[in-house]
Enzyme design. Structure first.
Site, PDB file in Angstrom:
ATOM      1  N   GLU A 100       0.829  -1.200   0.000  1.00 11.03           N
ATOM      2  CA  GLU A 100       0.000   0.000   0.000  1.00 11.03           C
ATOM      3  C   GLU A 100       0.864   1.251   0.000  1.00 11.03           C
ATOM      4  O   GLU A 100       1.981   1.255   0.516  1.00 11.03           O
ATOM      5  CB  GLU A 100      -0.889   0.014   1.247  1.00 11.03           C
ATOM      6  N   CYS A 115       3.275   8.503   1.622  1.00  8.87           N
ATOM      7  CA  CYS A 115       3.723   7.541   2.613  1.00  8.87           C
ATOM      8  C   CYS A 115       4.108   6.250   1.878  1.00  8.87           C
ATOM      9  O   CYS A 115       3.273   5.649   1.195  1.00  8.87           O
ATOM     10  CB  CYS A 115       2.582   7.309   3.588  1.00  8.87           C
ATOM     11  N   CYS A 139      -1.320  -2.400  14.896  1.00  6.13           N
ATOM     12  CA  CYS A 139      -1.032  -2.200  13.472  1.00  6.13           C
ATOM     13  C   CYS A 139      -1.476  -3.396  12.637  1.00  6.13           C
ATOM     14  O   CYS A 139      -1.091  -4.538  12.912  1.00  6.13           O
ATOM     15  CB  CYS A 139       0.470  -1.986  13.312  1.00  6.13           C
TER      16      CYS A 139
HETATM   17  S1  SF4 Z   1       4.273  -3.576  12.921  1.00  3.23           S
HETATM   18 FE1  SF4 Z   1       5.109  -1.714  13.886  1.00  3.23          FE
HETATM   19  S2  SF4 Z   1       6.991  -1.272  12.706  1.00  3.23           S
HETATM   20 FE2  SF4 Z   1       5.778  -2.724  11.495  1.00  3.23          FE
HETATM   21  S3  SF4 Z   1       4.603  -1.451  10.091  1.00  3.23           S
HETATM   22 FE3  SF4 Z   1       3.326  -1.810  11.895  1.00  3.23          FE
HETATM   23  S4  SF4 Z   1       3.693  -0.105  13.277  1.00  3.23           S
HETATM   24 FE4  SF4 Z   1       5.343  -0.072  11.736  1.00  3.23          FE
END
Ligand code: SF4
Length: 366
Positions: free
Chosen positions: A91, A109, A123
């Site tokens: 992405e 980004c 995340c």
């Molecule tokens: S897991 Fe942590 S380091 Fe990896 S993309 Fe997601 S936020 Fe960023």
């Protein structure tokens, strides 16, 4: 076939000399066509001899990532789901802002890995796991796709102003390709992004930080999200393997240019890291580092284990930091109506039944 998007200028020069017997200036011409004029066909390279164009077409190609889908938010934030050569999906997000004269400019980004091994608990990308590192050509291919989409063809007045390596992946775990990409971005005859228009965001990788600092090819952002080691171990377990106090000590001596500051990213998670006590700890932690702090407002989404902070808590947190002379910028998520946090679109594709809607560290929410 060699994809020329994946060669730095010295590599392209060496390859054209060795394979095609072409002089140095010819490689510079081809480089300019690829990166400034965004050519994808050798035939359009009008200042390159016909013979050379034919030989290039026989042995090389110029391949960008393909757009699988594009989603545009009400606030203009635009997210691309891109297909790489081997079928991997990544992405990339374009974030709009208006300059002092009211002209629209964009920040992109960029992703640096397919998936991510860091496993941060907020995340979506972290929940997918790691697939592979991206090449320089794949990282910079995202820029070509975005410039083409924006019809951004004037290198003297670019619409795409800033690039942030804050997309999928931990860029400092893909150091070799990241350095090749940054070097190519800095090239005046190529995409021509000066280091102050480039930011690399990391959750803190010891070896990578020292290499990045020595090179000075981009500004640094560090995803903190926790003001103490215990909380960091809970929400960013792998990043926390490098103890927070050691990370901060390293940042205190990180080489910075005169007006450069380190950006700290702090995602406010309701009742997790947003109390006044946390603010006190945070002020103590970063107070001696030449930096500024981005406080990012989390918005709860379906399936997330985290909740948004109350407005009063957010304001009290911010105010406390200002009272301790910390420069704070309070940021709201952009592109909320299109799930613009990194990994969400890919996660949706991978599992329609079990959608992730978790927020990434700083990714796409600036
Ligand atoms: S897991 Fe942590 S380091 Fe990896 S993309 Fe997601 S936020 Fe960023």
């Amino acid at each position: 076939m060699r994809n020329l998007v994946n060669l730095t200028l010295p590599e392209l020069t060496a390859w054209m000399q060795a394979e095609l017997g072409e002089p140095v200036f010819r490689a510079a011409q081809v480089w300019q066509w690829i990166w400034q004029k965004m050519a994808r066909d050798f035939e359009v390279m009008s200042n390159v001899s016909k013979t050379c164009r034919v030989r290039l077409a026989e042995s090389a190609c110029i391949v960008w990532p393909q757009i699988v889908s594009t989603e545009q938010s009400r606030d203009g934030t635009t997210k691309f789901l891109l297909l790489l050569d081997d079928g991997a999906l990544i992405e990339s997000v374009l974030i709009p802002s208006d300059d002092r004269k009211g002209k629209r400019r964009w920040t992109q980004c960029l992703s640096s890995q397919v998936g991510c091994a860091m496993g941060c608990t907020f995340c979506a990308t972290g929940q997918m796991g790691f697939e592979r590192n991206m090449t320089m050509g794949e990282m910079l291919g995202q820029v070509l796709v975005a410039r083409d989409w924006l019809d951004d063809t004037r290198p003297d007045r670019p619409l795409l102003r800033n690039l942030v390596f804050m997309g999928m992946g931990e860029p400092l775990l893909n150091m070799r390709e990241l350095l090749r990409a940054l070097t190519s971005l800095n090239d005046g005859k190529g995409l021509n992004f000066s280091p102050r228009r480039l930011t690399v965001s990391t959750c803190g990788i010891e070896k990578g930080l020292s290499v990045l600092g020595q090179n000075g090819l981009a500004y640094l952002a560090v995803s903190l999200h926790a003001p103490n080691q215990r909380l960091r171990e809970r929400i960013m377990p792998k990043a926390a393997r490098w103890p927070l106090d050691k990370l901060i000590t390293t940042l205190k001596s990180y080489p910075l240019k005169t007006r450069e500051r380190i950006t700290f990213e702090y995602l406010l998670l309701g009742d997790v890291n947003d109390s006044l006590e946390h603010a006190r700890e945070l002020a103590h932690l970063v107070g001696d580092v030449k930096g500024k702090l981005n406080l990012i407002v989390y918005n709860q989404t379906t399936g997330s284990p985290y909740a948004a902070s109350d407005t009063e808590r957010i304001l009290a947190f911010e105010q406390y930091l200002w009272s301790r002379h910390i420069t704070v910028v309070l940021r709201k998520s952009k592109g909320q109506d299109i799930n613009a946090a990194c990994g969400q679109l890919k996660a949706d594709r991978r599992s329609q039944a079990a959608k992730f809607s978790r927020r990434s560290c700083s990714h796409f929410i600036k």
